[in-house]
Design an enzyme around this catalytic site. Structure first.
Site, PDB file in Angstrom:
ATOM      1  N   GLY A  55       0.817  -1.210   0.000  1.00  0.00           N
ATOM      2  CA  GLY A  55       0.000   0.000   0.000  1.00  0.00           C
ATOM      3  C   GLY A  55       0.844   1.250   0.000  1.00  0.00           C
ATOM      4  O   GLY A  55       0.562   2.209   0.722  1.00  0.00           O
ATOM      5  N   ASN A 105       1.432  -2.457   5.351  1.00  0.00           N
ATOM      6  CA  ASN A 105       0.649  -1.225   5.522  1.00  0.00           C
ATOM      7  C   ASN A 105      -0.714  -1.269   4.845  1.00  0.00           C
ATOM      8  O   ASN A 105      -1.637  -0.582   5.269  1.00  0.00           O
ATOM      9  CB  ASN A 105       1.466  -0.042   4.972  1.00  0.00           C
ATOM     10  CG  ASN A 105       0.627   1.207   4.817  1.00  0.00           C
ATOM     11  OD1 ASN A 105       0.262   1.856   5.801  1.00  0.00           O
ATOM     12  ND2 ASN A 105       0.299   1.548   3.574  1.00  0.00           N
ATOM     13  N   SER A 108      -3.872  -0.239  14.349  1.00  0.00           N
ATOM     14  CA  SER A 108      -4.713   0.937  14.551  1.00  0.00           C
ATOM     15  C   SER A 108      -5.108   1.041  16.018  1.00  0.00           C
ATOM     16  O   SER A 108      -5.176   0.032  16.732  1.00  0.00           O
ATOM     17  CB  SER A 108      -5.982   0.833  13.696  1.00  0.00           C
ATOM     18  OG  SER A 108      -6.912   1.845  14.014  1.00  0.00           O
ATOM     19  N   TYR A 152     -13.202  -3.708  11.233  1.00  0.00           N
ATOM     20  CA  TYR A 152     -11.858  -3.120  11.176  1.00  0.00           C
ATOM     21  C   TYR A 152     -11.100  -3.381  12.474  1.00  0.00           C
ATOM     22  O   TYR A 152      -9.909  -3.733  12.447  1.00  0.00           O
ATOM     23  CB  TYR A 152     -12.000  -1.623  10.924  1.00  0.00           C
ATOM     24  CG  TYR A 152     -10.714  -0.883  10.663  1.00  0.00           C
ATOM     25  CD1 TYR A 152     -10.019  -1.037   9.469  1.00  0.00           C
ATOM     26  CD2 TYR A 152     -10.203   0.014  11.606  1.00  0.00           C
ATOM     27  CE1 TYR A 152      -8.852  -0.330   9.225  1.00  0.00           C
ATOM     28  CE2 TYR A 152      -9.045   0.722  11.364  1.00  0.00           C
ATOM     29  CZ  TYR A 152      -8.368   0.546  10.176  1.00  0.00           C
ATOM     30  OH  TYR A 152      -7.213   1.254   9.938  1.00  0.00           O
ATOM     31  N   SER A 153     -11.772  -3.218  13.602  1.00  0.00           N
ATOM     32  CA  SER A 153     -11.133  -3.458  14.897  1.00  0.00           C
ATOM     33  C   SER A 153     -10.692  -4.918  15.031  1.00  0.00           C
ATOM     34  O   SER A 153      -9.605  -5.210  15.539  1.00  0.00           O
ATOM     35  CB  SER A 153     -12.081  -3.093  16.039  1.00  0.00           C
ATOM     36  OG  SER A 153     -12.371  -1.715  16.035  1.00  0.00           O
ATOM     37  N   LYS A 189      -7.550  -5.416  12.803  1.00  0.00           N
ATOM     38  CA  LYS A 189      -6.348  -4.755  13.317  1.00  0.00           C
ATOM     39  C   LYS A 189      -5.880  -5.368  14.636  1.00  0.00           C
ATOM     40  O   LYS A 189      -4.685  -5.419  14.914  1.00  0.00           O
ATOM     41  CB  LYS A 189      -6.619  -3.260  13.480  1.00  0.00           C
ATOM     42  CG  LYS A 189      -6.786  -2.518  12.161  1.00  0.00           C
ATOM     43  CD  LYS A 189      -5.541  -2.617  11.281  1.00  0.00           C
ATOM     44  CE  LYS A 189      -5.615  -1.708  10.070  1.00  0.00           C
ATOM     45  NZ  LYS A 189      -4.396  -1.767   9.232  1.00  0.00           N
TER      46      LYS A 189
END
Length: 243
Positions: free
Chosen positions: A10, A89, A142, A155-156, A159
């Site tokens: 990324g 990333n 994150s 997302y949590s 990550k």
């Protein structure tokens, strides 16, 4: 410390771009991965090679495609040598309340962020070990992976999974002098954050501002330095004091 090659996923835009610039500045040759931003990636590679006199390759593939990632990474290693370092990333978010999440909403975020970590790092580990020169692996997690966040269950989860994977991998690779760490940004100004989010989150940040991509990149560059050789299995928070 002899400088080696570093693979960055990324790398064409945002935080990944700034990491590429920071590592080129301190003399690392680079392999820049992208998927949908090919022109930006090629332009960045040419710019870094010209300005910092480092060798820069570009790789373009969908990081969720395990077979293709393995094929292209192994081909690049065969042609240009093993990576001394990796920065995982590449990531994606798709925020919404959990009851509204479809399976595809859940799976896409897990696939890019967490499965993408495996697809990027796994083919590169044995060549890195065979260098017999230590190494660095840094994954971008994150704040959401540490404390969670409303509307970011998918997302949590992804990550947080990266943090667990890195802590385990750090134990496996420690005897090889390969360190494995996470950097966990909070609210970072990448130009993609809407005003509503800024208004809601800024009052929660003790430093009272968003972070800069360059500040995340500086932490990654430090983890690639000689001074960070004794740091492994850690999560470096860059969040302005927000928890």
């Amino acid at each position: 410390m002899a400088k080696g090659r570093v693979l960055i996923s990324g790398a064409a835009t945002g935080i990944g771009r700034e990491i590429a610039i920071a590592l080129a500045k301190i003399g690392f040759d680079l392999a820049l991965h992208c998927n949908s931003h090919k022109e930006e990636c090629v332009f960045l590679a040419q710019k870094l090679a010209s300005e910092y006199l480092v060798k820069v390759e570009t790789l373009s593939f969908d990081i969720t495609n395990n077979a293709l990632a393995k094929e292209l990474l192994e081909a690049d290693i065969a042609a240009n040598g093993a990576y001394w370092g990796i920065v995982a990333n590449a990531g994606v978010a798709n925020d919404m309340p959990f009851p509204a999440l479809s399976f595809s909403d859940w799976y896409k975020v897990i696939d890019v962020n967490l499965n993408g970590f495996f697809n990027l790092v796994n083919p590169c580990i044995m060549p890195m070990i065979r260098l017999r020169n230590g190494g660095r692996i840094v994954a971008i997690s994150s704040l959401s992976g540490i404390s969670g966040n409303r509307g970011q269950t998918n997302y949590s989860a992804a990550k947080a999974g990266i943090i667990g994977a890195c802590k385990s991998l750090a134990l496996e690779l420690a005897k090889r002098r390969i360190t494995v760490n996470c950097v966990a940004p909070g609210l970072i100004d990448t130009g993609m954050i809407c005003d509503d989010i800024k208004e809601q989150v800024l009052p929660l940040i003790p430093l009272g501002r968003m972070g800069l991509p360059q500040e995340v990149a500086a932490a990654v560059a430090f983890l690639f330095s000689e001074g960070a050789a004794y740091i492994t299995r850690e999560v470096i928070n860059i969040n302005g004091g927000m928890y």
